[in-house]
Design an enzyme around this catalytic site. Structure first.
Site, PDB file in Angstrom:
ATOM      1  N   LYS A 180      39.207  49.577  45.656  1.00  0.00           N
ATOM      2  CA  LYS A 180      39.689  48.695  44.584  1.00  0.00           C
ATOM      3  C   LYS A 180      41.020  48.125  45.059  1.00  0.00           C
ATOM      4  CE  LYS A 180      42.076  47.964  41.245  1.00  0.00           C
ATOM      5  NZ  LYS A 180      43.019  46.822  41.221  1.00  0.00           N
ATOM      6  N   GLU A 255      50.565  57.991  47.270  1.00  0.00           N
ATOM      7  CA  GLU A 255      51.749  57.532  48.018  1.00  0.00           C
ATOM      8  C   GLU A 255      52.468  56.545  47.118  1.00  0.00           C
ATOM      9  OE1 GLU A 255      54.223  55.661  49.513  1.00  0.00           O
ATOM     10  OE2 GLU A 255      52.812  54.574  50.797  1.00  0.00           O
ATOM     11  N   LEU A 256      53.648  56.957  46.613  1.00  0.00           N
ATOM     12  CA  LEU A 256      54.223  56.280  45.444  1.00  0.00           C
ATOM     13  C   LEU A 256      55.578  55.609  45.672  1.00  0.00           C
ATOM     14  CD1 LEU A 256      53.347  59.025  42.808  1.00  0.00           C
ATOM     15  CD2 LEU A 256      51.955  57.113  43.584  1.00  0.00           C
ATOM     16  N   CYS A 289      57.197  50.491  50.911  1.00  0.00           N
ATOM     17  CA  CYS A 289      57.509  51.780  50.281  1.00  0.00           C
ATOM     18  C   CYS A 289      58.602  52.502  51.050  1.00  0.00           C
ATOM     19  CB  CYS A 289      56.256  52.629  50.182  1.00  0.00           C
ATOM     20  SG  CYS A 289      55.362  52.744  51.735  1.00  0.00           S
ATOM     21  N   GLU A 388      63.489  52.222  42.406  1.00  0.00           N
ATOM     22  CA  GLU A 388      62.875  51.440  43.477  1.00  0.00           C
ATOM     23  C   GLU A 388      62.838  49.964  43.071  1.00  0.00           C
ATOM     24  OE1 GLU A 388      58.616  51.834  44.318  1.00  0.00           O
ATOM     25  OE2 GLU A 388      59.119  52.014  46.437  1.00  0.00           O
TER      26      GLU A 388
HETATM   27  P1  NAD Z   1      50.566  49.357  40.814  1.00  0.00           P
HETATM   28  O1  NAD Z   1      50.850  50.764  41.098  1.00  0.00           O
HETATM   29  O2  NAD Z   1      50.651  48.864  39.432  1.00  0.00           O
HETATM   30  O3  NAD Z   1      49.087  48.995  41.342  1.00  0.00           O
HETATM   31  C1  NAD Z   1      48.562  49.502  42.564  1.00  0.00           C
HETATM   32  C2  NAD Z   1      47.043  49.547  42.446  1.00  0.00           C
HETATM   33  O4  NAD Z   1      46.673  50.446  41.399  1.00  0.00           O
HETATM   34  C3  NAD Z   1      46.438  48.207  42.070  1.00  0.00           C
HETATM   35  O5  NAD Z   1      45.211  48.067  42.741  1.00  0.00           O
HETATM   36  C4  NAD Z   1      46.225  48.336  40.578  1.00  0.00           C
HETATM   37  O6  NAD Z   1      45.231  47.512  40.069  1.00  0.00           O
HETATM   38  C5  NAD Z   1      45.828  49.800  40.462  1.00  0.00           C
HETATM   39  N1  NAD Z   1      46.083  50.413  39.159  1.00  0.00           N
HETATM   40  C6  NAD Z   1      47.099  50.161  38.300  1.00  0.00           C
HETATM   41  N2  NAD Z   1      47.012  50.967  37.225  1.00  0.00           N
HETATM   42  C7  NAD Z   1      45.913  51.757  37.408  1.00  0.00           C
HETATM   43  C8  NAD Z   1      45.299  52.786  36.648  1.00  0.00           C
HETATM   44  N3  NAD Z   1      45.792  53.196  35.472  1.00  0.00           N
HETATM   45  N4  NAD Z   1      44.191  53.384  37.131  1.00  0.00           N
HETATM   46  C9  NAD Z   1      43.687  53.008  38.321  1.00  0.00           C
HETATM   47  N5  NAD Z   1      44.217  52.023  39.084  1.00  0.00           N
HETATM   48  C10 NAD Z   1      45.328  51.409  38.638  1.00  0.00           C
HETATM   49  O7  NAD Z   1      51.442  48.550  41.784  1.00  0.00           O
HETATM   50  P2  NAD Z   1      51.785  47.043  41.741  1.00  0.00           P
HETATM   51  O8  NAD Z   1      51.552  46.347  40.458  1.00  0.00           O
HETATM   52  O9  NAD Z   1      51.069  46.494  42.894  1.00  0.00           O
HETATM   53  O10 NAD Z   1      53.350  47.160  41.879  1.00  0.00           O
HETATM   54  C11 NAD Z   1      54.118  47.846  40.896  1.00  0.00           C
HETATM   55  C12 NAD Z   1      55.249  48.561  41.545  1.00  0.00           C
HETATM   56  O11 NAD Z   1      54.747  49.557  42.444  1.00  0.00           O
HETATM   57  C13 NAD Z   1      56.081  47.665  42.405  1.00  0.00           C
HETATM   58  O12 NAD Z   1      57.081  47.067  41.682  1.00  0.00           O
HETATM   59  C14 NAD Z   1      56.602  48.587  43.455  1.00  0.00           C
HETATM   60  O13 NAD Z   1      57.813  49.160  43.052  1.00  0.00           O
HETATM   61  C15 NAD Z   1      55.582  49.659  43.558  1.00  0.00           C
HETATM   62  N6  NAD Z   1      54.762  49.527  44.757  1.00  0.00           N
HETATM   63  C16 NAD Z   1      54.796  50.541  45.636  1.00  0.00           C
HETATM   64  C17 NAD Z   1      54.058  50.438  46.782  1.00  0.00           C
HETATM   65  C18 NAD Z   1      54.062  51.508  47.797  1.00  0.00           C
HETATM   66  O14 NAD Z   1      53.737  51.246  48.938  1.00  0.00           O
HETATM   67  N7  NAD Z   1      54.380  52.722  47.432  1.00  0.00           N
HETATM   68  C19 NAD Z   1      53.305  49.318  47.042  1.00  0.00           C
HETATM   69  C20 NAD Z   1      53.280  48.298  46.101  1.00  0.00           C
HETATM   70  C21 NAD Z   1      54.005  48.433  44.958  1.00  0.00           C
END
Ligand code: NAD
Length: 495
Positions: A180, A255-256, A289, A388
């Site tokens: 996904k 990985e958060l 990240c 972050e």
């Molecule tokens: P997110 O965590 O909201 O989404 C990441 C993935 O998870 C997406 O595919 C999303 O559709 C899915 N998702 C979201 N909620 C879910 C749920 N309840 N159940 C299952 N899947 C779910 O990340 P984002 O919107 O891409 O970015 C939000 C924040 O996350 C950013 O502002 C940043 O700080 C952080 N981020 C961290 C990384 C990393 O590498 N650790 C990468 C991108 C973003």
């Protein structure tokens, strides 16, 4: 581009492009132009059911379930070759969607091939053990067995890389998968999945369902036939996934993200350190990240070092990611741009001093640009030092000695990575021991490899990706007891 010219990306289920059950699509935009360039299938629970059914059937009864580990390795090797062939094509799709610089994305995709090659080799080298026991007349050994269907949920910042960190070890282990991708960067996963068919993978082993976290992601995590969830993304989604997975007693790797310190001592090679600190925070416009978003600098060299940083960054060229002269691209999504913009304001309100950048650039492209920004007069209790930002924003915090650096470095909720710049061997070892982070870089920053475990301490996550440890996340252990001449006692006769 008219609606009829806009390419539409379908799900990829059971070896075929599959339209969404609902018939609905959503738009995906270029971060540079802000314009819609593609339509993406809007998945629902019905699509998740179809993809998991295909993956489950492939795992239980399909040709995949009968392949040897060596044969799985051979298929993975073929994917590595196809990735090398198609690196530029895949990179072009990814760059369009997340705005990373063209050269950077292409080298990332080429490096993804190395992951598949590594796990191709590893597939038949995961060895179980014969275990000596206290019971006479039995032989005890372990079997490592694939967990089943693995859900792979990824963010927008390095879509194919972060997918492959999960997909390659999952396939080496013998799992089947449903991916996904982020709703902001879905097309590259759909194009990528088609390479597996060409490589000879049986249908149903690699599936993609595109859509939103609340519509596809949660259905996938909650699906009873999903055994493991591999996730990279934000903390809120990670926690929601962990809770949902717990209800089904599924395993997770999470990985958060982080708030990683890059620590510069006064005995460091400052020419090297300044390059490492700049790459640590401004590569990919800080949307990584592992961004070294807190610079901890020894007080005695604070002013000199900040001066060197400004000198190196001040003329960096922002612009079109396709232009080879561009050094910093746009922010990948509008919500992320707005989040970073709000932190520029928060930092000022908290009393930090902006010594470089600090502005958004509405004059460039679609306007999702943030200047590379450096704040001094930051103390570690400020939000700009604790939260972050995921953008090109560096917080500079002075420290006095090793103990002070360790205290400040560890005084955050996260623990993904840390950098240390020093010429002292003793200090290098001390810092690598005391820093509460999954990766510590000494006199370098941002190095990662398919060979080397990667993951977080504290709220930066659970489990490890890359290296031999990653494949173990997709396996479970079975103990087998075989009697050779065990004399079984009559259970009804007291001894
Ligand atoms: P997110 O965590 O909201 O989404 C990441 C993935 O998870 C997406 O595919 C999303 O559709 C899915 N998702 C979201 N909620 C879910 C749920 N309840 N159940 C299952 N899947 C779910 O990340 P984002 O919107 O891409 O970015 C939000 C924040 O996350 C950013 O502002 C940043 O700080 C952080 N981020 C961290 C990384 C990393 O590498 N650790 C990468 C991108 C973003």
């Amino acid at each position: 581009m008219t609606a009829s010219q806009t390419p539409a990306f379908q799900h990829y289920i059971n070896g075929a492009e599959t339209p969404p059950a609902s018939g609905q699509y959503f738009e995906t935009q270029s971060p540079y132009t802000g314009k819609t360039w593609g339509l993406v299938a809007r998945g629902s629970a019905a699509d998740v059911d179809a993809a998991v059914a295909a993956a489950h059937a492939a795992f239980q009864d399909g040709p995949w379930s009968r392949l040897s580990a060596t044969e799985r390795g051979r298929l993975l090797y073929r994917v590595a070759e196809l990735l090398r062939r198609d690196a530029e094509k895949l990179a072009a799709v990814e760059m369009r969607d997340n705005g990373k610089l063209a050269g950077e994305v292409t080298s990332q995709v080429r490096y993804v091939a190395e992951y598949f090659q590594y796990y191709a080799g590893l597939a038949d080298k995961v060895q179980s053990h014969v275990i000596p026991t206290d019971k006479k007349g039995v032989t005890c050994f372990t079997r490592y067995e694939a967990k089943g269907v693995a859900a792979i949920i990824t963010p927008w910042n390095s879509p194919l890389t972060l997918t492959s960190w999960k997909l390659a070890p999952a396939l080496a282990a013998g799992c089947t998968t449903v991916i996904k991708p982020s709703e902001f960067t879905s097309p590259s996963a759909v194009v990528f999945a088609q390479l597996f068919k060409e490589a000879g993978f049986p249908d149903g082993v690699v599936n993609v369902v595109t859509g939103f976290g609340s519509e596809v992601g949660n259905s996938l995590v909650e699906h009873p036939d999903v055994a493991h969830v591999g996730f990279t993304g934000g903390e809120a989604a990670g926690c929601a996934i962990y809770q949902a997975a717990a209800k089904g007693l599924k395993t997770v790797t999470l990985e958060l993200g982080g708030k990683s310190p890059n620590i510069v001592f006064d005995d460091a090679n400052l020419d090297q350190a300044v390059k490492g600190v700049v790459a640590g925070i401004f590569a990919a416009a800080g949307q990584t990240c592992i961004a070294g978003s807190r610079l901890l600098v020894q007080r005695s060299i604070h002013d000199e070092f900040v001066g060197r940083l400004i000198e190196l960054v001040k003329d960096a060229k922002l612009g079109d990611p396709e232009d080879p002269t561009t050094q910093i691209g746009p922010i990948a999504t509008r919500p992320q741009f707005e989040k970073i913009s709000s932190y520029l304001e928060i930092a000022r309100q908290e009393g930090a001093t902006c010594v470089l950048g600090g502005r958004t650039r509405p004059d460039l492209g679609a306007g999702w640009f943030v200047e590379p920004t450096i704040f001094t007069n930051v103390h570690n209790g400020m939000r700009i030092a604790q939260e972050e930002v995921f953008g090109p924003v560096l917080s500079v915090i002075p420290f006095d000695d090793e103990a002070d650096a360790i205290r400040i470095a560890n005084d955050v909720l996260y623990g993904l990575a840390a950098g240390v710049w020093t010429r002292s061997l003793h200090r290098s070892l001390l810092m690598s021991e005391k820093l509460r982070a999954g990766t510590v870089w000494i006199n370098n920053y941002r190095s990662t490899s398919f060979t080397t475990p990667f993951g977080g301490y504290k709220r930066s996550g659970i489990g490890r990706e890359s290296g031999t440890e990653a494949v173990m996340e997709y396996l479970k252990t079975k103990s087998v007891w075989m009697s050779s001449d065990l004399d079984l006692p009559n259970p009804f006769v007291k001894r």
